[in-house]
Design a protein around this motif. Structure first.
Motif, PDB file in Angstrom:
ATOM      1  N   GLN A 202      -8.274  -6.867  -3.495  1.00  0.00           N
ATOM      2  CA  GLN A 202      -8.483  -5.728  -2.446  1.00  0.00           C
ATOM      3  C   GLN A 202      -8.866  -4.508  -3.316  1.00  0.00           C
ATOM      4  OE1 GLN A 202      -4.867  -5.164  -0.679  1.00  0.00           O
ATOM      5  NE2 GLN A 202      -3.610  -5.403  -2.669  1.00  0.00           N
ATOM      6  N   SER A 204      -7.479  -1.661  -2.846  1.00  0.00           N
ATOM      7  CA  SER A 204      -6.297  -0.843  -2.944  1.00  0.00           C
ATOM      8  C   SER A 204      -5.503  -0.572  -4.210  1.00  0.00           C
ATOM      9  CB  SER A 204      -5.274  -1.355  -1.924  1.00  0.00           C
ATOM     10  OG  SER A 204      -5.635  -1.615  -0.658  1.00  0.00           O
ATOM     11  N   ARG A 228     -11.681 -13.404  -2.726  1.00  0.00           N
ATOM     12  CA  ARG A 228     -10.664 -14.438  -2.148  1.00  0.00           C
ATOM     13  C   ARG A 228     -11.441 -15.722  -2.125  1.00  0.00           C
ATOM     14  NH1 ARG A 228      -8.376  -9.946   2.576  1.00  0.00           N
ATOM     15  NH2 ARG A 228      -8.199  -8.233   1.114  1.00  0.00           N
ATOM     16  N   GLN A 242     -15.262  -3.850  -0.363  1.00  0.00           N
ATOM     17  CA  GLN A 242     -14.446  -3.004   0.576  1.00  0.00           C
ATOM     18  C   GLN A 242     -14.879  -1.620   0.185  1.00  0.00           C
ATOM     19  OE1 GLN A 242     -10.384  -4.274  -0.252  1.00  0.00           O
ATOM     20  NE2 GLN A 242     -10.448  -5.457   1.571  1.00  0.00           N
ATOM     21  N   GLU A 244     -12.521   1.574   0.086  1.00  0.00           N
ATOM     22  CA  GLU A 244     -11.149   2.114   0.044  1.00  0.00           C
ATOM     23  C   GLU A 244     -10.942   3.539   0.104  1.00  0.00           C
ATOM     24  OE1 GLU A 244      -8.498  -0.434  -0.200  1.00  0.00           O
ATOM     25  OE2 GLU A 244      -6.885   0.842  -0.206  1.00  0.00           O
ATOM     26  N   PHE A 282       1.186  -3.649   6.472  1.00  0.00           N
ATOM     27  CA  PHE A 282       0.606  -3.816   5.156  1.00  0.00           C
ATOM     28  C   PHE A 282       1.775  -3.484   4.068  1.00  0.00           C
ATOM     29  CE2 PHE A 282      -3.304  -3.183   7.301  1.00  0.00           C
ATOM     30  CZ  PHE A 282      -4.009  -4.279   7.105  1.00  0.00           C
ATOM     31  N   PHE A 284       2.054  -1.742   1.582  1.00  0.00           N
ATOM     32  CA  PHE A 284       1.729  -0.567   0.935  1.00  0.00           C
ATOM     33  C   PHE A 284       1.792   0.680   2.039  1.00  0.00           C
ATOM     34  CE2 PHE A 284      -2.625  -1.618   1.496  1.00  0.00           C
ATOM     35  CZ  PHE A 284      -2.702  -3.021   1.259  1.00  0.00           C
ATOM     36  N   THR A 285       1.432   0.475   3.217  1.00  0.00           N
ATOM     37  CA  THR A 285       1.386   1.670   4.114  1.00  0.00           C
ATOM     38  C   THR A 285       2.425   1.410   5.030  1.00  0.00           C
ATOM     39  OG1 THR A 285      -0.139   0.074   5.392  1.00  0.00           O
ATOM     40  CG2 THR A 285      -1.148   1.982   3.907  1.00  0.00           C
ATOM     41  N   GLY A 304      -7.995  -2.062   7.779  1.00  0.00           N
ATOM     42  CA  GLY A 304      -6.939  -2.072   7.892  1.00  0.00           C
ATOM     43  C   GLY A 304      -6.601  -0.384   7.287  1.00  0.00           C
ATOM     44  N   ALA A 305      -5.534   0.151   7.762  1.00  0.00           N
ATOM     45  CA  ALA A 305      -5.246   1.708   7.396  1.00  0.00           C
ATOM     46  C   ALA A 305      -3.684   1.816   7.750  1.00  0.00           C
ATOM     47  CB  ALA A 305      -5.717   2.540   8.030  1.00  0.00           C
ATOM     48  N   ALA A 327      -4.177   5.965   3.712  1.00  0.00           N
ATOM     49  CA  ALA A 327      -5.053   4.927   2.883  1.00  0.00           C
ATOM     50  C   ALA A 327      -5.846   4.059   3.970  1.00  0.00           C
ATOM     51  CB  ALA A 327      -4.540   4.072   2.014  1.00  0.00           C
ATOM     52  N   PHE A 328      -6.882   3.872   3.868  1.00  0.00           N
ATOM     53  CA  PHE A 328      -7.896   3.083   4.632  1.00  0.00           C
ATOM     54  C   PHE A 328      -8.576   1.961   3.965  1.00  0.00           C
ATOM     55  CE2 PHE A 328     -10.447   6.389   4.649  1.00  0.00           C
ATOM     56  CZ  PHE A 328     -11.741   6.147   4.261  1.00  0.00           C
ATOM     57  N   GLY A 329      -8.818   0.698   4.327  1.00  0.00           N
ATOM     58  CA  GLY A 329      -9.646  -0.141   3.744  1.00  0.00           C
ATOM     59  C   GLY A 329     -10.478  -0.857   4.785  1.00  0.00           C
TER      60      GLY A 329
HETATM   61  N1  PHE Z   1      -6.129  -3.744   1.132  1.00  0.00           N
HETATM   62  C1  PHE Z   1      -5.978  -4.144   2.724  1.00  0.00           C
HETATM   63  C2  PHE Z   1      -6.767  -5.306   2.982  1.00  0.00           C
HETATM   64  O1  PHE Z   1      -7.589  -5.644   1.833  1.00  0.00           O
HETATM   65  C3  PHE Z   1      -6.696  -2.966   3.477  1.00  0.00           C
HETATM   66  C4  PHE Z   1      -5.890  -1.845   3.437  1.00  0.00           C
HETATM   67  C5  PHE Z   1      -6.418  -0.640   2.734  1.00  0.00           C
HETATM   68  C6  PHE Z   1      -4.893  -1.631   4.169  1.00  0.00           C
HETATM   69  C7  PHE Z   1      -5.610   0.270   2.791  1.00  0.00           C
HETATM   70  C8  PHE Z   1      -4.197  -0.194   4.428  1.00  0.00           C
HETATM   71  C9  PHE Z   1      -4.511   0.717   3.648  1.00  0.00           C
HETATM   72  O2  PHE Z   1      -6.762  -6.176   4.024  1.00  0.00           O
END
Ligand code: PHE
Length: 359
Positions: A202, A204, A228, A242, A244, A282, A284-285, A304-305, A327-329
């Motif tokens: 990821q 992130s 992956r 991705q 980020e 997630f 980390f969020t 995701g976010a 944060a978002f991805g």
């Molecule tokens: N890193 C997460 C993923 O790969 C996506 C994500 C990023 C979620 C940032 C929340 C915040 O699925």
């Protein structure tokens, strides 16, 4: 005494017996007349040959080893008196040299003509080069960077080979978390006892790398490859990209997150795009959401976010009581597929020019 001209022709000579004794006597004058007329004929003929076939014909006629005219005249040398032979021999050699030179000149001339025919005519219009263009994924990455920069987000890069701290631990993905499973990641072979390394799963990871280096306020986007071990299908590929996004500032809320995503989506897809959050998880969020976007009557899950987990802020040395962030991805292939109407993300990587040409 037979006339010298009779022997000037190969046919005439050939009809004579080939013994030494049979060589008819000849005068020096007659010999010289013969050799000069041969030289003149040969130089004239070789001077005008225009193709390989007539060149070869002339070569045989004048210089042919068996019955060429020069050979016939050489035989006449035997018919001269011994006293006349040195002078006659000299004339003979001069003539032979002149004819050989004329032959070589003719050969050179024809080779030159052939080379000219092969030569490149620089005055003709050239073959146009086929110019390619950027891959649609690269175009998408640049477009996302451009839109996000207008929203104040700086574009940063991170490494694709990561350690466990940046890919998992600092992101609160504990040792027992299934996301760390060797079957769900591309771990690299490392020396015995060395810290495990993997291809990042990821982007992130870049949040951590940037926060470790800088103090808030922060607005960054990072776009790049992630890996992956998924089986490739219409929506999965073992390597993908991705986007980020990370914003850390005092007083940041989910409302800011949704506004940024909506502004981004409207700019990228064009027109009115609705963004929907669905509760998710997630590590980390907190809280965490799945991000769906509606464009042209269809909802698509884009990524995701969430709000950056206080544990993550603490892990990079920030004070979670002072700052908050979101944060978002998002999946680059997904947003590109949505924008361009591509049904199968594998098409992005088949390298079929007929597909790629369309972008
Ligand atoms: N890193 C997460 C993923 O790969 C996506 C994500 C990023 C979620 C940032 C929340 C915040 O699925």
């Amino acid at each position: 005494m037979p006339s010298s001209s009779r022997c000037g022709r190969p046919s005439a000579c050939r009809s004579r017996p080939r013994s030494r004794k049979a060589v008819p006597t000849v005068s020096l004058d007659a010999f010289l007349a013969e050799i000069e007329s041969l030289r003149a004929d040969a130089v004239a003929a070789l001077g005008v040959v225009a193709d390989e076939a007539s060149l070869e014909q002339a070569r045989i006629e004048f210089l042919g080893a068996k019955s060429g005219r020069l050979k016939s005249i050489q035989k006449m040398l035997g018919g001269l008196s011994v006293a006349e032979r040195p002078a006659a021999g000299k004339h003979f050699n001069d003539a032979k040299q002149a004819i050989t030179a004329a032959l070589e000149a003719a050969q050179g001339r024809l080779a030159g003509t052939a080379a000219e025919a092969d030569a490149i005519d620089v005055t003709l219009p050239g073959d146009p080069l086929r110019l390619g263009h950027l891959h649609p994924i690269t175009q998408t990455i640049r477009r996302v960077q451009e839109i996000m920069s207008r929203l104040g987000f700086e574009s940063v890069d991170g490494p694709e080979v990561e350690d466990q701290w940046h890919n998992f631990e600092a992101l609160a993905i504990g040792a027992e978390h299934p996301a760390r499973d060797p079957l769900d990641n591309f771990y690299l072979a490392v020396a015995r006892g060395a810290d495990p390394l993997l291809l990042r799963s990821q982007t992130s990871t870049v949040q951590i790398r940037v926060m470790e280096q800088r103090k808030p306020p922060l607005r960054i986007v990072s776009l790049g490859r992630v890996y992956r071990p998924d089986t490739a299908d219409a929506t999965h590929y073992p390597m993908f990209h991705q986007v980020e996004g990370l914003l850390v500032e005092q007083g940041t809320t989910m409302a800011h997150l949704k506004s940024v995503l909506r502004l981004f989506a409207s700019s990228f897809l064009g027109g009115d795009v609705h963004v929907r959050f669905r509760p998710s998880f997630f590590p980390f969020t907190e809280p965490s959401v799945e991000v769906d976007m509606e464009w042209g009557g269809r909802w698509i899950e884009m990524g995701g976010a969430g709000m950056v987990d206080p544990a993550v802020l603490a892990a990079v040395g920030y004070d979670p009581d002072q700052v908050s962030g979101f944060a978002f991805g998002l999946g680059v292939e997904r947003i590109a597929a949505r924008r361009y109407g591509v049904a199968d993300i594998r098409d992005f990587y088949r390298n079929d020019v007929r597909f790629l040409e369309q972008f």
